[in-house]
Design an enzyme around this catalytic site. Structure first.
Site, PDB file in Angstrom:
ATOM      1  N   GLU A  10       0.823  -1.210   0.000  1.00  0.00           N
ATOM      2  CA  GLU A  10       0.000   0.000   0.000  1.00  0.00           C
ATOM      3  C   GLU A  10       0.864   1.270   0.000  1.00  0.00           C
ATOM      4  OE1 GLU A  10      -3.270   0.585  -0.243  1.00  0.00           O
ATOM      5  OE2 GLU A  10      -3.026   2.717   0.173  1.00  0.00           O
TER       6      GLU A  10
ATOM      7  N   HIS B 267      -1.541   2.644   4.852  1.00  0.00           N
ATOM      8  CA  HIS B 267      -2.612   3.412   4.192  1.00  0.00           C
ATOM      9  C   HIS B 267      -2.673   4.820   4.768  1.00  0.00           C
ATOM     10  CE1 HIS B 267      -6.525   4.562   2.587  1.00  0.00           C
ATOM     11  NE2 HIS B 267      -6.369   3.562   1.730  1.00  0.00           N
TER      12      HIS B 267
ATOM     13  N   ASP C 259       1.802   0.003  -4.775  1.00  0.00           N
ATOM     14  CA  ASP C 259       0.630   0.109  -5.656  1.00  0.00           C
ATOM     15  C   ASP C 259       0.443   1.508  -6.256  1.00  0.00           C
ATOM     16  OD1 ASP C 259      -0.322   1.308  -3.301  1.00  0.00           O
ATOM     17  OD2 ASP C 259      -2.142   0.098  -3.159  1.00  0.00           O
ATOM     18  N   HIS C 260       0.645   2.544  -5.436  1.00  0.00           N
ATOM     19  CA  HIS C 260       0.425   3.914  -5.928  1.00  0.00           C
ATOM     20  C   HIS C 260       1.093   4.875  -4.961  1.00  0.00           C
ATOM     21  CE1 HIS C 260      -2.562   4.162  -2.754  1.00  0.00           C
ATOM     22  NE2 HIS C 260      -3.211   3.126  -3.263  1.00  0.00           N
TER      23      HIS C 260
ATOM     24  N   THR D 174      -5.778   1.408  -5.444  1.00  0.00           N
ATOM     25  CA  THR D 174      -5.263   0.056  -5.183  1.00  0.00           C
ATOM     26  C   THR D 174      -5.845  -0.963  -6.165  1.00  0.00           C
ATOM     27  OG1 THR D 174      -4.879   0.513  -2.863  1.00  0.00           O
ATOM     28  CG2 THR D 174      -5.204  -1.785  -3.442  1.00  0.00           C
TER      29      THR D 174
HETATM   30  C1  GP9 Z   1      -8.579  -1.396   0.950  1.00  0.00           C
HETATM   31  C2  GP9 Z   1      -7.286  -1.074   0.317  1.00  0.00           C
HETATM   32  C3  GP9 Z   1      -7.063   0.401   0.123  1.00  0.00           C
HETATM   33  O1  GP9 Z   1      -9.006  -2.705   0.819  1.00  0.00           O
HETATM   34  O2  GP9 Z   1      -7.014  -1.837  -0.781  1.00  0.00           O
HETATM   35  O3  GP9 Z   1      -7.375   0.880  -1.117  1.00  0.00           O
HETATM   36  P1  GP9 Z   1      -6.997   2.380  -1.567  1.00  0.00           P
HETATM   37  O4  GP9 Z   1      -7.811   3.308  -0.704  1.00  0.00           O
HETATM   38  O5  GP9 Z   1      -5.516   2.574  -1.325  1.00  0.00           O
HETATM   39  O6  GP9 Z   1      -7.324   2.427  -3.021  1.00  0.00           O
END
Ligand code: GP9
Length: 411
Positions: free
Chosen positions: A35, A191, A250-251, A77
């Site tokens: 994340e 996150h 991921d980002h 994500t």
């Molecule tokens: C929640 C997680 C977060 O299941 O994958 O997603 P995001 O907010 O980073 O897109």
């Protein structure tokens, strides 16, 4: 769109004659999607301590791509998951996982399942978030392990801390006792807004204390320690030497206060650096033996992940509908961003808000740095990027892969 793929499939064919094709045939694959994990923390120190000591160590034992870019858009994500697993662009608005979860795609789990792999996906959160339950069913995973399958014995942020998440994920894979396996683990502890419990904040972030970037750096350090524990666990359990481990971010972290980054780096951040910092996430491939370890500087992107996996496992992709190309192949291609920007390692294009190519900014890149140059140097690449995005959009919106497959079967 079919012609576009026919050309792409010719480039994908090339990898079959290249080094490493099939060298890891039949090995297990564990993919970790981390994340908001960005490249700028790798190799960086704060308060005299490395932010990512475990990943820094892994660089010397892996194939590491410092010029790997995320290509996500509004689906965040879920876009990263779609890009890396299914090798297509995200949509300009919304998430493919939500909008097109019943369409046909050539995603890694279904390809690997057709080759006899056990395929599982692990994420300690509500299975309905990002419409994962439906999309993962379509992607042909044998099992989706959600928050219901985890014991919350390390509560952090939205759910379970990554350290316990990895430990329980390895146990789940082992309990299945089916090889070879393909497992993907999606982390959550880093996150936004990156607030870790006090006891998990191990770094002295000095003047970044109390800022969102200070909290982010603490979270990245925690994720790194969880990766260190995962590696130790895989070694203890005898999985390290027969499993390909991929790790990527991921980002970006949505922190755009550049004065904070300048404090962290101790120097000014240029406009080009800003764009690259936001888009660069690290990509590691740890192979069952270290002899191919090294840093590969070429520009590559998330949609190249599944073709790279197939390259290592020796699974041809020249009849599949994948837009990426193996990162290990000599075949040339650029990394296209959802906003129409791109880089091929030689130039880097940042489009303007109006989308007119001549109004964008073109940088020429060299070993010594980068300088702006006339947009003519980026024009052909920018046209091609626009075309790639439009092909991807048309294919997804009209479920064209289903149609292509029917045509292929009739031939
Ligand atoms: C929640 C997680 C977060 O299941 O994958 O997603 P995001 O907010 O980073 O897109």
């Amino acid at each position: 769109a079919k012609d576009w793929f026919t050309e792409r499939q010719k480039l994908q064919k090339q990898m079959e004659n290249e080094p490493l094709f099939g060298e890891f045939k039949g090995k297990n694959v564990l993919v970790v999607q981390a994340e908001a994990f960005q490249t700028f923390v790798i190799g960086q120190s704060i308060g005299g301590k490395e932010i990512t000591p475990n990943l820094n160590k892994l660089i010397g034992q892996s194939i590491y791509f410092p010029n790997f870019y995320h290509q996500t858009a509004q689906g965040r994500t879920s876009d990263a998951d779609f890009l890396t697993s299914c090798s297509m662009h995200p949509m300009p608005t919304g998430s493919v996982f939500i909008r097109f979860a019943s369409n046909s795609f050539d995603c890694a789990p279904s390809i690997l399942k057709s080759q006899g792999y056990d395929t599982t996906i692990h994420h300690a959160y509500d299975g309905s978030f990002w419409n994962r339950n439906n999309m993962y069913h379509n992607m042909n995973y044998d099992r989706f392990y959600t928050i219901k399958d985890y014991t919350i014995d390390e509560p952090i942020g939205w759910s379970l801390g990554d350290q316990s998440f990895f430990k329980q994920t390895v146990e789940q894979i082992e309990e299945r006792n089916i090889t070879p396996f393909y497992a993907m683990a999606i982390t959550l502890s880093s996150h936004h807004p990156f607030k870790l419990p006090y006891s998990n904040q191990e770094l002295n972030v000095g003047e970044l204390q109390g800022t969102i970037l200070g909290d982010y750096v603490q979270a990245a350090h925690y994720v790194d320690s969880a990766v260190g524990a995962l590696v130790a666990d895989l070694k203890d359990d005898g999985l390290w030497d027969n499993t390909i481990l991929m790790f990527y971010g991921d980002h970006d972290n949505s922190v755009y206060d550049w004065s904070l980054y300048e404090r962290l780096f101790g120097n000014p951040v240029s406009d080009l650096d800003k764009d690259r910092i936001v888009r660069q996430v690290p990509f590691f491939i740890h192979l069952p033996h270290d002899e191919h370890a090294g840093v590969v500087d070429k520009a590559v992107g998330q949609m190249d992940t599944t073709p790279t996996m197939m390259h290592l496992l020796g699974i041809p992709t020249d009849h599949r509908y994948l837009m990426g190309i193996s990162m290990l192949s000599e075949a040339k291609k650029s990394v296209v961003f959802r906003n129409g920007g791109f880089t091929d390692g030689q130039v880097y294009f940042v489009p303007s808000a109006d989308g007119v190519i001549a109004n964008g900014t073109c940088y020429s890149l060299s070993a010594d740095g980068a300088e702006t140059t006339g947009t003519a140097a980026c024009a052909a690449g920018a046209e091609s990027a626009k075309n790639d995005l439009s092909v991807s959009d048309r294919v997804i919106e009209n479920d064209l892969i289903a149609k292509f497959r029917k045509e292929d079967a009739a031939q």
